[in-house]
Design a protein around this motif. Structure first.
Motif, PDB file in Angstrom:
ATOM      1  N   PRO A 102      12.662   8.758  -4.431  1.00 54.30           N
ATOM      2  CA  PRO A 102      13.239   7.793  -5.382  1.00 54.30           C
ATOM      3  C   PRO A 102      12.775   6.355  -5.122  1.00 54.30           C
ATOM      4  CG  PRO A 102      14.908   8.525  -3.816  1.00 54.30           C
ATOM      5  CD  PRO A 102      13.681   9.314  -3.521  1.00 54.30           C
ATOM      6  N   ASN A 103      12.432   6.045  -3.874  1.00 53.23           N
ATOM      7  CA  ASN A 103      12.038   4.661  -3.561  1.00 53.23           C
ATOM      8  C   ASN A 103      10.521   4.521  -3.623  1.00 53.23           C
ATOM      9  OD1 ASN A 103      14.751   3.954  -3.061  1.00 53.23           O
ATOM     10  ND2 ASN A 103      14.576   4.938  -1.042  1.00 53.23           N
ATOM     11  N   THR A 104      10.011   4.245  -4.799  1.00 50.54           N
ATOM     12  CA  THR A 104       8.562   4.121  -4.947  1.00 50.54           C
ATOM     13  C   THR A 104       8.154   2.676  -4.713  1.00 50.54           C
ATOM     14  OG1 THR A 104       8.872   3.786  -7.311  1.00 50.54           O
ATOM     15  CG2 THR A 104       8.395   6.025  -6.595  1.00 50.54           C
ATOM     16  N   ARG A 105       6.875   2.462  -4.364  1.00 46.72           N
ATOM     17  CA  ARG A 105       6.429   1.086  -4.064  1.00 46.72           C
ATOM     18  C   ARG A 105       6.513   0.209  -5.316  1.00 46.72           C
ATOM     19  NH1 ARG A 105       0.493   2.741  -1.776  1.00 46.72           N
ATOM     20  NH2 ARG A 105       1.652   4.423  -0.777  1.00 46.72           N
ATOM     21  N   LYS A 106       6.823  -1.072  -5.048  1.00 43.59           N
ATOM     22  CA  LYS A 106       7.128  -1.978  -6.165  1.00 43.59           C
ATOM     23  C   LYS A 106       5.995  -2.969  -6.448  1.00 43.59           C
ATOM     24  CE  LYS A 106      11.504  -0.564  -6.638  1.00 43.59           C
ATOM     25  NZ  LYS A 106      11.285   0.820  -6.155  1.00 43.59           N
ATOM     26  N   ASP A 107       4.936  -2.916  -5.625  1.00 45.48           N
ATOM     27  CA  ASP A 107       3.909  -3.961  -5.734  1.00 45.48           C
ATOM     28  C   ASP A 107       2.678  -3.499  -6.514  1.00 45.48           C
ATOM     29  OD1 ASP A 107       3.308  -2.085  -3.853  1.00 45.48           O
ATOM     30  OD2 ASP A 107       2.718  -3.484  -2.277  1.00 45.48           O
ATOM     31  N   ILE A 108       2.887  -2.659  -7.506  1.00 45.10           N
ATOM     32  CA  ILE A 108       1.759  -2.191  -8.316  1.00 45.10           C
ATOM     33  C   ILE A 108       1.889  -2.732  -9.735  1.00 45.10           C
ATOM     34  CG2 ILE A 108       0.524  -0.174  -9.199  1.00 45.10           C
ATOM     35  CD1 ILE A 108       1.604   1.443  -6.935  1.00 45.10           C
ATOM     36  N   LYS A 109       0.868  -3.461 -10.174  1.00 45.84           N
ATOM     37  CA  LYS A 109       0.850  -3.939 -11.560  1.00 45.84           C
ATOM     38  C   LYS A 109      -0.014  -2.995 -12.383  1.00 45.84           C
ATOM     39  CE  LYS A 109       1.841  -8.658 -10.347  1.00 45.84           C
ATOM     40  NZ  LYS A 109       1.261  -9.862  -9.776  1.00 45.84           N
ATOM     41  N   PRO A 110       0.202  -2.953 -13.691  1.00 50.40           N
ATOM     42  CA  PRO A 110      -0.581  -2.012 -14.509  1.00 50.40           C
ATOM     43  C   PRO A 110      -2.081  -2.288 -14.412  1.00 50.40           C
ATOM     44  CG  PRO A 110       1.210  -3.000 -15.779  1.00 50.40           C
ATOM     45  CD  PRO A 110       1.158  -3.728 -14.480  1.00 50.40           C
ATOM     46  N   LEU A 111      -2.860  -1.244 -14.382  1.00 50.26           N
ATOM     47  CA  LEU A 111      -4.319  -1.372 -14.450  1.00 50.26           C
ATOM     48  C   LEU A 111      -4.743  -0.585 -15.681  1.00 50.26           C
ATOM     49  CD1 LEU A 111      -6.752  -0.944 -11.434  1.00 50.26           C
ATOM     50  CD2 LEU A 111      -7.398  -0.482 -13.779  1.00 50.26           C
TER      51      LEU A 111
END
Ligand code: NI
Length: 663
Positions: free
Chosen positions: A227-236
């Motif tokens: 449930p705790n996925t990384r939060k520092d990914i912006k759309p590519l």
């Protein structure tokens, strides 16, 4: 049946002879077989696929000159076990060939395990009193037993009386806490059920005295488990506002100078036909047909649950039958063209596999570049590749088959290996000598993955020659006074038995497929080079069942004279086959292959020592090869790429700077 007749009538006669069977053709073929051969209700269709016309006819084909369409079906009766291969002429609406495969006689061989049997085996095993007792001995309750996952594995062949002429699978079991739980985290060691699929019963049960506790730690991989996925990914986002650079017309694909036809078979999955490239004004053929015809995964653990495991996923299951529906935005990015593929189910009824094949373009970094500091000439071109791919899930493993076409004339094949490893329960405190530990109480047996690509070559024409090249140091001497010279050796592989070869990274050994009937810009034969990777070969001993059944995995290169009957690296019926079929048998004929109509077969793969990072789902591992032009073009064929900047690229944290990094 009337529906299908009318559908076939409306088929345009401009259909290409290599187009996969349509739904109507599948229905027609299966219905004709059922009727004309009076097939019983217990008959199942293991494979139904296009029976391809002979190469010479296809090469002279033109629109408006239809070639007869035919389907080939491998069927078996689930009550009698009898196996037949039927050929149906779809134009004449007649069964033109009906041959019984002698499945009860040496060297045996069975049609693949079908999907219906995947489900049937669980019921058969769970109804067996001995198996239930074995489960209870391991502490399982009635409720646990209900939830047990039973995996039907192809049995292999070990020359035992009990297996001869029977249609078998071997079942291993996994405990699950609930129906969604990942069973591979909880293998039940020491219990193996051999199931006769015709008699529908367990004919042999291994229930080892020593009980290894079932590892019960949950190891799930679904989104709920993380449930705790990384939060520092912006759309590519891959945006192709002007659309893709490829065009698709039916099964024909064109992209820049490349062209090929997409094919598909129940056994091989993705097939590429008539691969060619435009070179100036000339359309030049490279390959007539390319596919992965077989693979084998031999395991190196000698214990009861594992020693017999050696899945031939094409011939024992069908890479096409088990192809995935690829989902937009998940498997591929950008402007995607999907091919929906009609296939026959186990009952001879067509179903359409939505999005079974994905076609898209990818940026692939720098293709060529030079900066001339003396006069400030700076040129760089980015590489783009066309990707056509398909995924198959065979039990625990998932395999992606990717073909890449590059602007410099290279063709690459890459298999992506992912999914879940086979697992073994390991008693607390004891080590696992047959592989790597992946979690507490859980080992991953060491194994190998081998794939065989069948490359029906036609570099600049039907007759090709394979040569072997390597780099050999020249001894010190008058002709090597500084010691720096090494020679490039070449020899023609003139006969099939000379052409069963192994790669050698030390000498940089490689093979060229050339056309000696044509001259290139420097007076030599135009060629494509097969660049094999440092790939393992079968490590099982000579005489070991998996080695004799998977003989194709004992050499990297095989070359055969084209014979339309020789289509699969492991022969026609690898399931429970006694061995010796396929490539070793084909090359025993020792036919002349110099300047002939030839097929190149390349074995590649990986040896897999399992690690904790391979669990609960392993990140993609790759294996594959390249075909690179070698004296095929007169210069770098990508010199004419436009020097465009990528206007959408930005620089700087605020995203204001424009343009790509270079040019
Ligand atoms: Ni593996």
């Amino acid at each position: 049946m009337t529906k299908t007749t009318s559908a076939t009538k409306t088929m345009p006669d401009t259909r290409h002879p290599l187009d996969p069977l349509s739904e109507a053709e599948i229905t027609l073929a299966c219905d004709l077989l059922k009727k004309q051969k009076k097939l019983s209700a217990s008959t199942r269709f293991a494979f139904v696929q296009l029976e391809e016309p002979v190469k010479a006819d296809v090469l002279t084909w033109g629109p408006g000159k239809p070639l007869p369409r035919a389907a080939a079906a491998t069927v078996f009766d689930t009550k009698t076990g009898r196996v037949h291969v039927g050929i149906v002429d779809l134009d004449k609406k007649a069964v033109t060939s009906w041959l019984e495969h002698p499945a009860k006689q040496h060297p045996y061989g069975q049609p693949p395990v079908i999907i219906e049997e995947f489900f049937k085996v669980g019921d058969i095993v769970k109804a067996d009193a001995g198996w239930r007792k074995a489960m209870k001995r391991r502490g399982l309750t009635e409720k646990d037993i209900e939830l047990v996952q039973v995996d039907p594995f192809s049995s292999g062949y070990f020359d035992r009386e009990i297996e001869k002429g029977r249609r078998l699978v071997t079942a291993v079991s996994y405990w699950r806490s609930d129906i969604k739980d990942n069973g591979y985290a909880h293998p039940i060691e020491g219990v193996v059920a051999t199931v006769d699929l015709i008699e529908e019963k367990v004919i042999e049960l291994v229930d080892e005295k020593e009980i290894i506790p079932i590892p019960k730690t949950k190891r799930n991989y679904n989104r709920a488990a993380y449930p705790n996925t990384r939060k520092d990914i912006k759309p590519l986002d891959i945006v192709q506002a002007a659309g893709p650079s490829f065009t698709v017309d039916g099964w024909q694909v064109r992209w820049q100078n490349w062209s090929f036809r997409v094919g598909f078979s129940a056994r091989e999955g993705l097939v590429l036909n008539q691969i060619g490239i435009r070179d100036g004004k000339k359309q030049r053929p490279i390959m007539y047909r390319a596919s992965i015809t077989e693979m084998v995964v031999p395991y190196a653990d000698p214990t009861a649950n594992h020693y017999w495991k050696s899945a031939f996923d094409a011939g024992e299951y069908g890479l096409g039958k088990l192809a995935n529906a690829l989902e937009l935005g998940c498997d591929c990015l950008g402007h995607i063209h999907y091919f929906d593929v009609p296939v026959a189910d186990d009952y001879g009824v067509p179903t359409v596999m939505k999005n079974a094949i994905c076609l898209h373009e990818e940026d692939y970094g720098v293709l060529w570049k030079h900066y001339e500091f003396r006069n400030d000439t700076f040129e760089v071109r980015r590489s783009r590749r066309l990707v056509i791919s398909s995924f198959a899930t065979v039990g625990n493993y998932d395999y992606g088959f990717y073909w890449y076409f590059y602007q410099d004339g290279s063709i690459q094949h890459e298999v992506k290996l992912t999914g879940i490893i086979q697992t073994a329960a390991v008693a607390p405190g004891s080590g696992y000598p047959w592989g790597g530990m992946v979690a507490e109480g859980l080992g991953g047996p060491t194994h190998q993955h081998f794939f065989n690509a069948r490359l029906d070559m036609m570099v600049d024409g039907a007759k090709n020659t394979v040569t072997e090249h390597e780099f050999i140091p020249r001894p010190w001497g008058r002709d090597n006074p500084h010691g720096n010279v090494f020679d490039t050796t070449s020899r023609v592989l003139a006969r099939e038995r000379d052409a069963a070869r192994e790669a050698d990274g030390r000498t940089g050994r490689f093979w060229k497929i050339s056309n000696t009937n044509v001259k290139n810009s420097v007076g030599n034969a135009p060629a494509y080079k097969l660049a094999a990777s440092a790939s393992p070969l079968m490590l099982a001993q000579e005489g070991c069942s998996m080695r004799s059944r998977g003989g194709f995995a004992t050499k990297h290169l095989w070359v055969t004279k084209y014979d339309p009957a020789e289509r699969y690296a492991s022969g026609n019926f690898p399931n429970q086959h006694a061995g010796g079929d396929g490539l070793p048998k084909f090359i025993a004929q020792n036919r002349a292959i110099e300047n002939e109509n030839i097929v190149v077969w390349h074995t590649f793969g990986a040896t897999h020592f399992c690690r904790p990072e391979d669990f609960p789902v392993m990140p993609v591992e790759t294996a594959g090869f390249m075909l690179k032009p070698n004296g095929f073009f007169a210069e770098n064929p990508a010199m004419d790429l436009p020097p465009d900047k990528n206007a959408a690229s930005v620089t700087g944290a605020d995203g204001t700077g424009g343009g790509s990094c270079c040019s």
